[in-house]
Design an enzyme around this catalytic site. Sequence first.
Site, PDB file in Angstrom:
ATOM      1  N   ASN A   2       0.859  -1.185   0.000  1.00  0.00           N
ATOM      2  CA  ASN A   2       0.000   0.000   0.000  1.00  0.00           C
ATOM      3  C   ASN A   2       0.892   1.232   0.000  1.00  0.00           C
ATOM      4  OD1 ASN A   2      -2.415   1.571   0.303  1.00  0.00           O
ATOM      5  ND2 ASN A   2      -1.975   1.798   2.487  1.00  0.00           N
ATOM      6  N   HIS A  53       0.795   5.156   1.453  1.00  0.00           N
ATOM      7  CA  HIS A  53       0.031   6.009   2.363  1.00  0.00           C
ATOM      8  C   HIS A  53       0.691   7.387   2.409  1.00  0.00           C
ATOM      9  CE1 HIS A  53      -2.610   7.079   5.624  1.00  0.00           C
ATOM     10  NE2 HIS A  53      -1.567   7.560   6.271  1.00  0.00           N
ATOM     11  N   SER A  76       4.706   6.757   2.571  1.00  0.00           N
ATOM     12  CA  SER A  76       5.305   5.470   2.922  1.00  0.00           C
ATOM     13  C   SER A  76       4.707   4.366   2.064  1.00  0.00           C
ATOM     14  CB  SER A  76       4.998   5.112   4.382  1.00  0.00           C
ATOM     15  OG  SER A  76       5.327   6.168   5.255  1.00  0.00           O
ATOM     16  N   ASP A 133      -3.203   0.975   7.672  1.00  0.00           N
ATOM     17  CA  ASP A 133      -2.015   1.802   7.417  1.00  0.00           C
ATOM     18  C   ASP A 133      -0.860   1.452   8.349  1.00  0.00           C
ATOM     19  OD1 ASP A 133      -3.399   3.142   5.410  1.00  0.00           O
ATOM     20  OD2 ASP A 133      -4.223   4.597   6.806  1.00  0.00           O
TER      21      ASP A 133
END
Length: 205
Positions: free
Chosen positions: A100, A102, A129, A138
């Site tokens: 992911n 973020h 990040s 997250d």
Amino acid sequence: MSVVVLISGRGSNLQAFFEAGLPVSAVISNVAGAAGLALAAKRGVPAKVVPHKDFPSREAFDAALAQEIDGFSPRLVALAGFMRVLTPGFVHRYRERMLNIHPSLLPAFPGLDTHSRALAEGVKLHGCSVHFVTAELDHGPIVAQAAIPVRREDTAASLAQRVLKQEHVVYPRAVRWFLDGKLVIGDGTVSVKGSDAQLVFDDSP
Ligand code: GRF
């Protein structure tokens, strides 16, 4: 060797993947009409919609999503502006092969509105990040970060703009490392074989 990208909207990180020449085999959105779907279609990449609203529970949605993803047998699932909280079962299924991006320097500011929260806290350093996805929102082993200085005149919009530019640098790089088998996860942290460039610092205007 392929990547399935999950989106909900604009798709600028997806576009950065395309421009980096990454092997994207499909794009899946939970929102019909997400702009990123058109970016995929333009490149002849399968673009699918699995509308979360059509399912009675998170579990049912995640099961349908997993079925679509697995149809492409990807090595990696990349969340790129995918605005759904995923069930622990789904996260476990793609454990250590789902990334992911973020828009904050995690573990600071998980969740939404990261840029205005960063301004409200008066932090002097902000950024983004790339991390492996775990069941906690997250959160998860950090692969790469890009940092920018917060200036006196910054607004949430100006921060968003400068951070997004860095997202487009670090996310394709992290995905390439993954596909090249360079990421080593140990004890909740990630290192990159033969590289130490897990931090980008950019203080350009
Ligand atoms: C990015 O800021 C990303 O960090 C966040 O959602 C936004 C997605 O932008 N998770 P885009 O759809 O890739 O343009």
